[in-house]
Motif scaffolding. Structure first.
Motif, PDB file in Angstrom:
ATOM      1  N   LYS A  46      -3.725  -4.037   3.988  1.00 46.09           N
ATOM      2  CA  LYS A  46      -3.392  -5.471   4.131  1.00 46.09           C
ATOM      3  C   LYS A  46      -4.472  -6.175   4.960  1.00 46.09           C
ATOM      4  CE  LYS A  46      -0.351  -4.711   8.094  1.00 46.09           C
ATOM      5  NZ  LYS A  46       0.869  -3.940   8.274  1.00 46.09           N
ATOM      6  N   ASN A  68       1.326  -4.745   1.976  1.00 46.20           N
ATOM      7  CA  ASN A  68       2.603  -5.304   2.427  1.00 46.20           C
ATOM      8  C   ASN A  68       3.158  -6.401   1.539  1.00 46.20           C
ATOM      9  OD1 ASN A  68       1.555  -3.998   4.848  1.00 46.20           O
ATOM     10  ND2 ASN A  68       3.394  -4.866   5.772  1.00 46.20           N
ATOM     11  N   SER A 216      -1.138   3.827  13.079  1.00 50.52           N
ATOM     12  CA  SER A 216      -2.361   4.066  13.861  1.00 50.52           C
ATOM     13  C   SER A 216      -2.109   4.642  15.251  1.00 50.52           C
ATOM     14  CB  SER A 216      -3.172   2.769  13.994  1.00 50.52           C
ATOM     15  OG  SER A 216      -3.717   2.443  12.741  1.00 50.52           O
ATOM     16  N   ARG A 231       0.906   6.233   7.464  1.00 49.60           N
ATOM     17  CA  ARG A 231       0.404   4.965   6.941  1.00 49.60           C
ATOM     18  C   ARG A 231      -0.501   4.329   7.997  1.00 49.60           C
ATOM     19  NH1 ARG A 231       5.953   4.626   7.235  1.00 49.60           N
ATOM     20  NH2 ARG A 231       5.575   2.960   8.746  1.00 49.60           N
ATOM     21  N   GLY A 233      -3.629   1.770   9.152  1.00 53.86           N
ATOM     22  CA  GLY A 233      -4.449   0.593   8.853  1.00 53.86           C
ATOM     23  C   GLY A 233      -5.561   0.389   9.862  1.00 53.86           C
ATOM     24  N   SER A 234      -5.205  -0.153  11.014  1.00 48.81           N
ATOM     25  CA  SER A 234      -6.230  -0.573  11.976  1.00 48.81           C
ATOM     26  C   SER A 234      -7.099   0.567  12.501  1.00 48.81           C
ATOM     27  CB  SER A 234      -5.593  -1.354  13.124  1.00 48.81           C
ATOM     28  OG  SER A 234      -4.480  -0.671  13.627  1.00 48.81           O
ATOM     29  N   ARG A 240      -6.890  -6.073  12.451  1.00 51.00           N
ATOM     30  CA  ARG A 240      -6.712  -6.986  11.321  1.00 51.00           C
ATOM     31  C   ARG A 240      -6.994  -8.427  11.720  1.00 51.00           C
ATOM     32  NH1 ARG A 240      -3.042  -3.095  10.084  1.00 51.00           N
ATOM     33  NH2 ARG A 240      -1.493  -3.829  11.569  1.00 51.00           N
TER      34      ARG A 240
HETATM   35  C1  PLP Z   1       0.668  -2.653   8.823  1.00 48.08           C
HETATM   36  C2  PLP Z   1       1.536  -1.498   8.538  1.00 48.08           C
HETATM   37  C3  PLP Z   1       1.109  -0.187   8.811  1.00 48.08           C
HETATM   38  C4  PLP Z   1      -0.211   0.161   9.455  1.00 48.08           C
HETATM   39  O1  PLP Z   1      -0.272  -0.294  10.767  1.00 48.08           O
HETATM   40  P1  PLP Z   1      -1.454   0.150  11.746  1.00 48.08           P
HETATM   41  O2  PLP Z   1      -0.846   0.104  13.095  1.00 48.08           O
HETATM   42  O3  PLP Z   1      -2.557  -0.821  11.563  1.00 48.08           O
HETATM   43  O4  PLP Z   1      -1.865   1.525  11.363  1.00 48.08           O
HETATM   44  C5  PLP Z   1       1.958   0.849   8.458  1.00 48.08           C
HETATM   45  N1  PLP Z   1       3.162   0.629   7.893  1.00 48.08           N
HETATM   46  C6  PLP Z   1       3.601  -0.613   7.622  1.00 48.08           C
HETATM   47  C7  PLP Z   1       4.935  -0.789   6.975  1.00 48.08           C
HETATM   48  C8  PLP Z   1       2.813  -1.705   7.956  1.00 48.08           C
HETATM   49  O5  PLP Z   1       3.265  -2.937   7.698  1.00 48.08           O
END
Ligand code: PLP
Length: 243
Positions: A46, A68, A216, A231, A233-234, A240
């Motif tokens: 995202k 998302n 993360s 899962r 992301g950052s 982000r």
């Molecule tokens: C954004 C998100 C993540 C990842 O979050 P980070 O802290 O950046 O790793 C994982 N799961 C869901 C449902 C998210 O919305």
């Protein structure tokens, strides 16, 4: 979403981050007597520019992405190199958007009500497919979060198992922000127990194999408590930037 060219340093950072995260996952899996191959790594994409998503797919072996928002995913997907890559929806899904997404993703991880589950099954049935889903549990019972209330979920399992175009593959959680590792562990443990409890029921249209937890900041702990899908992301793409 504009597709710019890849910034060399940012690409190097993504590669390093993924290498580091994979090592940490392997260690956490080993410390709980499992193989690193038991834990699937999702890159949460995202707000990430397609050029960096493609770099992580083409150059770093990312084979599972999570988005998302329905609209964001649909507007980005044509720019992505998605051959051989699984796509999961992980954000809250409104019933009126189900028909736009149900045939576009490989899994919807954010099923949080019977009402939504019914709509997904209905639309999947019309499209001639079976929708793979996870049930999202609001494990901390937080007002500010979506996700099934655990008791409600347990009471609706038999109705969920009657939805013929739906296949429940497991559960997903986002724990509350915790002060201590001990407190966080409690939520991961509870999620793990709930996962096993549902699995033991061997319900029709349920194939409980995915416990999706860990982001993360907490993925190592989540893996120690049995997560087999993290899962992230950052920690891969950097902080982000919301536009
Ligand atoms: C954004 C998100 C993540 C990842 O979050 P980070 O802290 O950046 O790793 C994982 N799961 C869901 C449902 C998210 O919305």
């Amino acid at each position: 979403m504009t597709t710019s060219s890849c910034d060399f340093e940012k690409c190097e950072a993504i590669k390093e981050n993924l290498k580091y995260i994979r090592e940490k996952i392997a260690n956490a899996a080993a410390s709980s007597g499992r193989s690193e191959n038991d834990v699937r790594l999702m890159a949460v994409t995202k707000t990430v520019d397609p050029v960096y998503i493609n770099y992580s797919i083409d150059e770093c072996g990312v084979d599972l992405i999570g988005e998302n928002k329905v609209q964001e995913f649909l507007s980005k997907k044509d720019s992505l190199h998605l051959n051989g890559v699984a796509k999961h929806l992980i954000g809250h899904l409104q019933t009126n958007k189900v028909n736009k997404i149900v045939t576009e993703v490989d899994m919807i991880q954010s099923v949080d009500s019977l009402h939504l589950a019914k709509e997904i099954s209905k639309r999947a049935g019309e499209a001639g497919i079976t929708a793979n889903v996870l049930l999202e549990i609001n494990i901390g019972g937080e007002e500010s979060k979506t996700g099934y209330d655990k008791k409600t979920l347990l009471s609706e399992l038999s109705e969920l198992s009657e939805l013929s175009a739906l296949k429940v593959n497991g559960i997903m959680i986002i724990p509350p922000i915790c002060e201590s590792e001990k407190e966080l562990s409690k939520y991961f443990f509870e999620a793990s127990e709930t996962f096993s409890e549902i699995k033991e029921k061997s319900l029709t249209n349920f194939d409980m194999k995915i416990l999706s937890m860990g982001m993360s900041g907490d993925y190592e702990l989540a893996v120690k408590y049995g997560s087999n899908m993290v899962r992230i992301g950052s920690a891969i793409y950097g902080a982000r930037i919301y536009k």
